[in-house]
Design an enzyme around this catalytic site. Structure first.
Site, PDB file in Angstrom:
ATOM      1  N   LYS A   4     -29.127 -45.802  34.780  1.00 39.38           N
ATOM      2  CA  LYS A   4     -30.313 -45.053  35.232  1.00 39.38           C
ATOM      3  C   LYS A   4     -31.251 -44.970  34.028  1.00 39.38           C
ATOM      4  CE  LYS A   4     -32.523 -41.684  35.520  1.00 39.38           C
ATOM      5  NZ  LYS A   4     -33.922 -41.640  35.015  1.00 39.38           N
ATOM      6  N   GLU A  16     -25.082 -38.013  23.485  1.00 39.81           N
ATOM      7  CA  GLU A  16     -25.887 -38.224  22.267  1.00 39.81           C
ATOM      8  C   GLU A  16     -27.185 -37.461  22.478  1.00 39.81           C
ATOM      9  OE1 GLU A  16     -24.596 -39.711  19.826  1.00 39.81           O
ATOM     10  OE2 GLU A  16     -23.154 -41.161  20.589  1.00 39.81           O
TER      11      GLU A  16
HETATM   12  P1  NAD Z   1     -34.306 -36.465  28.663  1.00 39.73           P
HETATM   13  O1  NAD Z   1     -33.102 -35.629  28.464  1.00 39.73           O
HETATM   14  O2  NAD Z   1     -35.514 -35.834  29.236  1.00 39.73           O
HETATM   15  O3  NAD Z   1     -33.988 -37.714  29.597  1.00 39.73           O
HETATM   16  C1  NAD Z   1     -32.965 -38.638  29.290  1.00 39.73           C
HETATM   17  C2  NAD Z   1     -32.476 -39.276  30.578  1.00 39.73           C
HETATM   18  O4  NAD Z   1     -31.823 -38.278  31.352  1.00 39.73           O
HETATM   19  C3  NAD Z   1     -33.572 -39.855  31.455  1.00 39.73           C
HETATM   20  O5  NAD Z   1     -33.129 -41.056  32.051  1.00 39.73           O
HETATM   21  C4  NAD Z   1     -33.749 -38.779  32.524  1.00 39.73           C
HETATM   22  O6  NAD Z   1     -34.249 -39.273  33.732  1.00 39.73           O
HETATM   23  C5  NAD Z   1     -32.337 -38.287  32.686  1.00 39.73           C
HETATM   24  N1  NAD Z   1     -32.189 -36.938  33.246  1.00 39.73           N
HETATM   25  C6  NAD Z   1     -33.040 -35.898  33.148  1.00 39.73           C
HETATM   26  N2  NAD Z   1     -32.552 -34.836  33.817  1.00 39.73           N
HETATM   27  C7  NAD Z   1     -31.353 -35.203  34.326  1.00 39.73           C
HETATM   28  C8  NAD Z   1     -30.360 -34.539  35.113  1.00 39.73           C
HETATM   29  N3  NAD Z   1     -30.508 -33.274  35.506  1.00 39.73           N
HETATM   30  N4  NAD Z   1     -29.249 -35.224  35.454  1.00 39.73           N
HETATM   31  C9  NAD Z   1     -29.083 -36.509  35.056  1.00 39.73           C
HETATM   32  N5  NAD Z   1     -29.993 -37.189  34.334  1.00 39.73           N
HETATM   33  C10 NAD Z   1     -31.113 -36.535  33.962  1.00 39.73           C
HETATM   34  O7  NAD Z   1     -34.605 -37.112  27.242  1.00 39.73           O
HETATM   35  P2  NAD Z   1     -35.858 -38.003  26.840  1.00 39.73           P
HETATM   36  O8  NAD Z   1     -37.044 -37.107  26.751  1.00 39.73           O
HETATM   37  O9  NAD Z   1     -35.886 -39.206  27.707  1.00 39.73           O
HETATM   38  O10 NAD Z   1     -35.428 -38.504  25.374  1.00 39.73           O
HETATM   39  C11 NAD Z   1     -35.705 -37.819  24.211  1.00 39.73           C
HETATM   40  C12 NAD Z   1     -34.475 -37.058  23.734  1.00 39.73           C
HETATM   41  O11 NAD Z   1     -33.390 -37.970  23.549  1.00 39.73           O
HETATM   42  C13 NAD Z   1     -34.664 -36.397  22.390  1.00 39.73           C
HETATM   43  O12 NAD Z   1     -34.113 -35.112  22.432  1.00 39.73           O
HETATM   44  C14 NAD Z   1     -33.883 -37.282  21.431  1.00 39.73           C
HETATM   45  O13 NAD Z   1     -33.434 -36.658  20.250  1.00 39.73           O
HETATM   46  C15 NAD Z   1     -32.759 -37.707  22.296  1.00 39.73           C
HETATM   47  N6  NAD Z   1     -32.144 -38.922  21.767  1.00 39.73           N
HETATM   48  C16 NAD Z   1     -30.910 -38.822  21.202  1.00 39.73           C
HETATM   49  C17 NAD Z   1     -30.300 -39.948  20.664  1.00 39.73           C
HETATM   50  C18 NAD Z   1     -28.932 -39.845  20.045  1.00 39.73           C
HETATM   51  O14 NAD Z   1     -28.309 -40.885  19.890  1.00 39.73           O
HETATM   52  N7  NAD Z   1     -28.439 -38.667  19.704  1.00 39.73           N
HETATM   53  C19 NAD Z   1     -30.957 -41.180  20.717  1.00 39.73           C
HETATM   54  C20 NAD Z   1     -32.221 -41.243  21.308  1.00 39.73           C
HETATM   55  C21 NAD Z   1     -32.799 -40.103  21.846  1.00 39.73           C
END
Ligand code: NAD
Length: 500
Positions: A184, A259
């Site tokens: 996804k 992550e």
């Molecule tokens: P996000 O949490 O908004 O979304 C990530 C994914 O989760 C998307 O595909 C989204 O559609 C999905 N999602 C959202 N709500 C959900 C739910 N209720 N159930 C299942 N899936 C759901 O994050 P983002 O804004 O896309 O990315 C930025 C964040 O990612 C930052 O906090 C960043 O630090 C983190 N990040 C962490 C790493 C790591 O390895 N630790 C790497 C890259 C990014």
């Protein structure tokens, strides 16, 4: 504004990919996808719902139970993974232009993503071939051997920063392990993921092993999390989302890899190579538009060099080239989406009240449209400031002075996150001491984030649960079964054998 940046042959509509076919949502629902330079919709994408996830999971489940992929031997899988790596690299230019267009990443930084993604497939091909299974001997009594099996359908949920590369990071070990997947991708950036089906077909991956359902997190993502036939979920994204997913996954006791976000400290001691520290800390927070989970977004500087560091840092930040993502001269491009841009700009306004603005803090004058922010440097940031504590995920950095090593460690650890940490010093003993005192999953000494794929990747505290990377990723997507073999006649108490 006509930026002339639209790649040729863009799809107008992006669909799901289920059981070897491109399909729309059962409901027919779609959402708009914007490009971050014009903020205008350039395509629609199918918005997956639970019935689409059901179809994708059913296809993946059939690929798991009926094969051939889970039972293909390691060398056979590795051959396919190598071909997939080659297919990715052959698309380097196309991938870079799509990624730049969709995410706003500078083209020079998007270019590296194909090589890294290809390397992930080759790396896990090697891992799976070299994987050993254990045996334990109890002399004269037992030989016990461990069988490692793919665990079943893996659900992969990924964010929008470096989307293709982060997808590869999960796809490669899951597929190498023999698990069919349902991916996804993030809804802000679905474009580059649409290359996966042709890449996997070229590599020879059997039908049904790779499935992809696009859509909104709370709909498609949540349905994947709640699906009973998906025993493993690997998620990368925000900490808050991770908490929701953990709660929703509890009903089925799924294996989770999380992550999450970060607010990583860089500790710069007075004896550090200042030129190298400046180069590295500028790159560490402004590369990838600052949309980087391991960004060194809090720079803690020993007071004796603090003024010099701040003024040299701010001068360099003012010189960073902000521009069109497709321009090879650009160092910082456009933030991914207007919603995210608003959030980052909100933090900039908070920062102006909390600290001293040394550079940036506004949209560059030559870029009147699109999600642009000049690299923003705040100094004298207090540890209780929101811009010190909260992840901003944009080109914004906080500088804070410290007097002693102990204070530096306290400041470094004084946030809820624990993803990465960076230490700059030429005192070897202190470098190791401070590195181990930082509560973070990963620390770099005299360097920014450069990864060796064999090493553990992951955070502590609110930055994650579990580690991926190297064999840990294979551990996650496989389950170990122990088979106990008796070598003699085991002692067995004879229940029910007593005669009256
Ligand atoms: P996000 O949490 O908004 O979304 C990530 C994914 O989760 C998307 O595909 C989204 O559609 C999905 N999602 C959202 N709500 C959900 C739910 N209720 N159930 C299942 N899936 C759901 O994050 P983002 O804004 O896309 O990315 C930025 C964040 O990612 C930052 O906090 C960043 O630090 C983190 N990040 C962490 C790493 C790591 O390895 N630790 C790497 C890259 C990014």
């Amino acid at each position: 504004m006509d930026n002339g940046h639209r790649p040729a042959d863009l799809p107008e509509h992006i669909r799901h990919y289920i059981d070897g076919e491109w399909v729309d949502s059962v409901s027919g629902r779609t959402f708009d996808v914007l490009d971050p330079v014009s903020n205008k919709p350039y395509a629609t994408a199918a918005a997956g719902q639970s019935e689409d996830i059901d179809r994708a999971v059913a296809a993946a489940r059939a690929a798991f139970t009926d094969g051939p992929w889970p039972t293909t031997n390691a060398r056979g899988r590795a051959k396919v993974l190598y071909k997939i790596g080659d297919a990715i690299e052959a698309r380097e230019d196309r991938l870079a232009e799509l990624e730049t267009f969709d995410t706003g990443l500078p083209i020079t930084q998007a270019r590296g993503q194909a090589r890294r993604a290809a390397e992930n497939f080759r790396f896990f091909a090697d891992q799976i071939v070299a994987l050993h299974e254990d045996a334990y001997r109890v002399p004269g009594a037992q030989v016990n051997y461990v069988v490692r099996k793919p665990v079943g359908v893996a659900g992969l949920i990924t964010p929008w920063n470096t989307p293709f590369m982060l997808e590869s990071w999960k796809l490669a070990p899951a597929i190498a392990s023999g698990c069919p997947v349902v991916l996804k991708p993030a809804e802000f950036t679905p474009l580059s993921a649409s290359l996966w089906p042709e890449i996997f077909a070229e590599g020879g991956l059997p039908r049904g092993v790779f499935n992809m359902v696009g859509g909104i997190g709370e709909e498609a993502g949540a349905a994947l999390v709640e699906h009973p036939d998906v025993p493993r979920l690997s998620f990368t994204g925000e900490t808050l989302t991770g908490q929701v997913i953990m709660r929703n996954a509890a009903a089925h006791l799924k294996g989770l890899s999380m992550e999450l976000g970060g607010k990583s400290p860089v500790v710069v001691f007075a004896d550090a190579d200042l030129d190298a520290a400046l180069d590295s800390t500028l790159f560490g927070v402004f590369s990838l538009n600052g949309e980087r989970c391991t960004a060194g977004s809090r720079i803690l500087v020993e007071r004796s060099i603090y003024q010099e560091f701040c003024s040299r840092y701010a001068e360099r930040a003012r010189n960073v080239v902000v521009g069109l993502p497709r321009d090879p001269a650009t160092e910082v491009g456009a933030l991914v989406h207007p919603e995210h841009y608003e959030r980052v700009m909100g933090y900039v306004e908070v920062g102006k009240k909390e600290a001293t603005l040394l550079a940036g803090g506004e949209r560059p004058a030559h870029l009147p449209e699109g999600n642009y922010l000049a690299p923003t440097v705040f100094a004298d940031v207090k540890p209780d400031a929101r811009i010190f504590q909260e992840e901003i995920f944009g080109p914004v950095v906080a500088l804070t002075p410290f007097d002693t090593e102990a204070e530096a460690i306290t400041l470094a650890n004084d946030v809820k996150y624990g993803l990465a940490g960076y230490v700059w010093t030429n005192d070897l003993t202190r470098g190791h001491r401070v590195a181990s005192a930082i509560d973070a999953g990963m620390v770099w000494l005299n360097s920014h984030n450069i990864r060796d794929l064999r090493t553990p990747f992951g955070g502590v505290k609110s930055s994650g649960v579990g580690h991926e990377g190297g064999h840990r990723s294979i551990d996650f997507y496989t389950t170990e079964q122990i088979v106990h073999v008796s070598l003699g006649t085991p002692h067995t108490p004879r229940f029910g054998a007593r005669t009256a």
